[in-house]
Design an enzyme around this catalytic site. Structure first.
Site, short mmCIF file in Angstrom:
data_model
loop_
_atom_site.label_atom_id
_atom_site.label_comp_id
_atom_site.label_asym_id
_atom_site.label_seq_id
_atom_site.Cartn_x
_atom_site.Cartn_y
_atom_site.Cartn_z
N GLY A 64 2.74 6.55 8.95
CA GLY A 64 4.09 6.93 8.58
C GLY A 64 5.09 5.82 8.79
N SER B 43 4.28 2.64 7.97
CA SER B 43 3.96 1.61 6.99
C SER B 43 5.18 1.20 6.18
CB SER B 43 2.88 2.11 6.03
OG SER B 43 1.61 1.98 6.59
N GLY B 44 5.26 -0.12 5.92
CA GLY B 44 6.36 -0.66 5.13
C GLY B 44 7.61 -0.94 5.92
N HIS C 172 0.82 -1.22 0.00
CA HIS C 172 0.00 0.00 0.00
C HIS C 172 0.86 1.27 0.00
CE1 HIS C 172 0.38 -0.06 4.53
NE2 HIS C 172 0.35 1.24 4.35
N ASP D 44 0.05 -7.61 1.73
CA ASP D 44 0.49 -6.21 1.72
C ASP D 44 2.01 -6.15 1.78
OD1 ASP D 44 0.54 -3.49 1.76
OD2 ASP D 44 -0.26 -3.26 3.78
#
Length: 596
Positions: free
Chosen positions: A217, A219-220, A74, A122
């Site tokens: 912030g 994410s990933g 995402h 994801d």
């Protein structure tokens, strides 16, 4: 990123299995020699952490070799992030960063099955424009390998430049944050988010009382665990309800589920994969709620009458395999408890056919495994077995008191009634029977059995993965069609099974294969008779079908699931080029938006 305290500590195994590529360098930060626990992360503590930026930081990621970064799908809008900046060795988003280097994204690859609504799969890969040189501040993390286990309560660390709370931006100079959060088992996590919202490809971590979590912030970014001196990435920050909310831990993509996919794209200098093995007992197995039924343990009866009079648990649960948490299909050899309904049908002590436990005292197999006259006393059913030769600590051998054949036109099935009701545990569980379920074309299904001559000296159970195909002229209501796979003597009677909504359903019985032939055909399609063809027979012989959930699901659990659908939020950040007014508006709407 919200703050954190330690929940519990788990004993970590010293046994690791490593890849041959990055094992000498991954997961060993030279400047992280302390037991971490602060808020600002000292420079070099997490040298694999990267910042993804356009006009400002919006997501994190992790360096997994000298040219590839792992992040969340995402974070890659439209599947294309080419040209975005990747900052490595970065300490703060503001001010001087003397140890930082910058690359651009040359290629971005989202997982092909990523679902932007459910956040399933994801995960994404980013190839850098050029390789980086490893330093004390830039080095790769190890990745959790296939077969890794993450028991509830194990402490992990997550890092990033995200918010320090819902709507609270990281204060200047925006230094990289670190927070420690314990694993929350998937059964407990499903009780919060809803059973269908958390899959085997997801991992949960956080404090159930709230207060410690990843946030927008982050994410990933990586969720890492230390084992035997190595830091291993277990998860990728994906989504959650708000940030650090009670009973809603953060949700992460489970890295160990994607080893094959990652290595299919990184064909040289592959990342260092290490198996993380939890020890002790997984307390999550005892968790249950209206969304997640308890794991039923049935006490074997001591009565001398037929098994139909044995007491049965009141909760009908099926299709749950507590030990089946790894990527399937990487190896053809199975492990203890991976398929807990598998049965070995033995005549006079010799394996003849496979079967599946489909109720608390009945096993389903192929009618052609039995020749006339049928003498039930000659047959036994062995449950919990992995090896046909060698030790099987979890197996139970049960007598057969009745064998009933369907006697329909065409292929037929058989139901074996057991003399006693086995005790159900992690290694012995019934599978659900397909009662008209819709299995989509392209879905992965599995077959298992003890193939003749396969599985080494111990003759371990084998597993075969296949994909559902369009049956063409065949009636899709009566048949299920799959890609070709080879069946051998000993596989006959086993289950063809597919996973739906987190539970396993048997949709067909494997055909009979005699000792002189193999079911390997010139065609590229295999056609099986669906169990729905035998529904009346099964209802007479097996009784009411077990279901994976209780029938009295409360309204409150339904409301919880609906709330999850509305309020779950991806954890990427907002690029800094948005105006101040839009930023304020986004913060006001934070609790009503899926994505910040």
């Amino acid at each position: 990123m919200a703050l954190n305290v330690i929940l519990t500590a788990a004993v970590l195994t010293l046994l690791t299995q490593e890849s041959l590529s990055q094992q000498d360098v991954c997961g060993q930060p030279k400047l992280n020699t302390r037991i971490v626990g602060g808020q600002d992360a000292p420079a070099g503590s997490w040298p694999w952490q990267v910042s993804l930026q356009t006009s400002g930081h919006f997501c994190g990621g992790s360096l997994i070799n000298n040219q590839w970064v792992l992040t969340a799908a995402h974070c890659v809008p439209g599947g294309d992030l080419v040209g975005a900046k990747v900052l490595l060795g970065l300490q703060s988003l503001e001010g001087s960063n003397p140890n930082s280097v910058t690359r651009t994204v040359a290629k971005s690859i989202n997982h092909p099955s990523y679902n932007s609504v459910t956040k399933e799969n994801d995960i994404a890969l980013l190839q850098l424009s050029s390789t980086v040189t490893f330093t004390d501040y830039i080095s790769p993390v190890c990745l959790a390998s296939t077969g890794s286990t993450f028991y509830s309560g194990i402490n992990t660390w997550v890092t990033g430049w995200g918010n320090i709370g819902s709507g609270n931006l990281l204060p200047s100079p925006q230094t990289l944050q670190e927070v420690q959060v314990p694993i929350v088992g998937n059964r407990r996590c499903k009780c919060s988010y809803g059973a269908s919202s958390i899959t085997d490809n997801m991992l949960c971590a956080g404090l159930l009382e709230g207060g410690k979590d990843s946030c927008q912030g982050d994410s990933g970014g990586p969720l890492v665990i230390k084992q035997n001196g190595r830091w291993i990435q277990a998860g990728v920050v994906s989504f959650g309800i708000g940030c650090a909310e009670p009973n809603f831990p953060g949700v992460y993509a489970t890295v160990s589920q994607y080893q094959t996919w990652i290595n299919s794209h990184i064909t040289s200098n592959q990342p260092g994969f290490i198996v993380f093995t939890s020890t002790g007992t997984d307390s999550d197995l005892s968790e249950w709620c209206s969304e997640v039924p308890p794991i039923v343990t049935a006490t074997a009866t001591t009565t001398t009458t037929t098994a139909s009079t044995a007491s049965k648990p009141t909760v009908g649960v099926c299709g749950y395999a507590p030990q089946n948490s790894r990527i399937l299909g990487v190896s053809s050899v199975t492990t203890d408890g991976q398929w807990p309904w598998m049965a070995s049908l033995q005549k006079n002590g010799q394996h003849v056919c496979g079967g599946a436990l489909v109720s608390f005292n009945a096993v389903l197999s192929n009618a052609n495994c039995f020749s006339s006259p049928i003498v039930p006393s000659e047959w036994t059913v062995v449950l919990g077995r992995l090896r046909q030769n060698g030790s099987n600590p979890f197996e139970v051998s049960l007598n057969v008191i009745n064998i009933t054949l369907s006697n329909q036109t065409g292929s037929n099935v058989a139901v074996l009634q057991l003399s006693t009701t086995p005790s159900l545990n992690n290694y012995i569980q019934p599978i659900c029977l397909d009662n008209g379920k819709t299995i989509q074309e392209g879905a992965a299904c599995w077959a298992t059995g003890w193939s003749s001559g396969q599985g080494g000296e111990e003759q371990l159970m084998q597993q075969f993965q296949t994909s559902v195909l369009n049956c063409g002229n065949a009636s899709t209501s009566d048949s299920i069609c799959t890609d070709l796979f080879t069946l051998e003597q000993g596989d006959s009677g086993g289950p063809l099974m597919c996973k739906l909504d987190g539970y396993w359903y048997q949709t067909a019985v494997l055909p009979y294969v005699n000792s002189t032939s193999r079911a390997k055909r010139a065609t590229t399609t295999m056609v099986f008779d669906k169990l729905t063809n035998f529904q009346d027979f099964l209802l007479r012989t097996v009784g009411t079908f077990l279901t994976p959930t209780t029938t009295n699901t409360s309204t409150s659990s339904t409301n919880t699931t609906n709330t999850t659908t509305v309020a779950s939020s991806a954890r990427e950040g907002t690029p800094f080029f948005f105006s101040f007014h839009l930023l304020i508006l986004s913060l006001c709407l934070l609790f009503f938006s899926h994505d910040s």
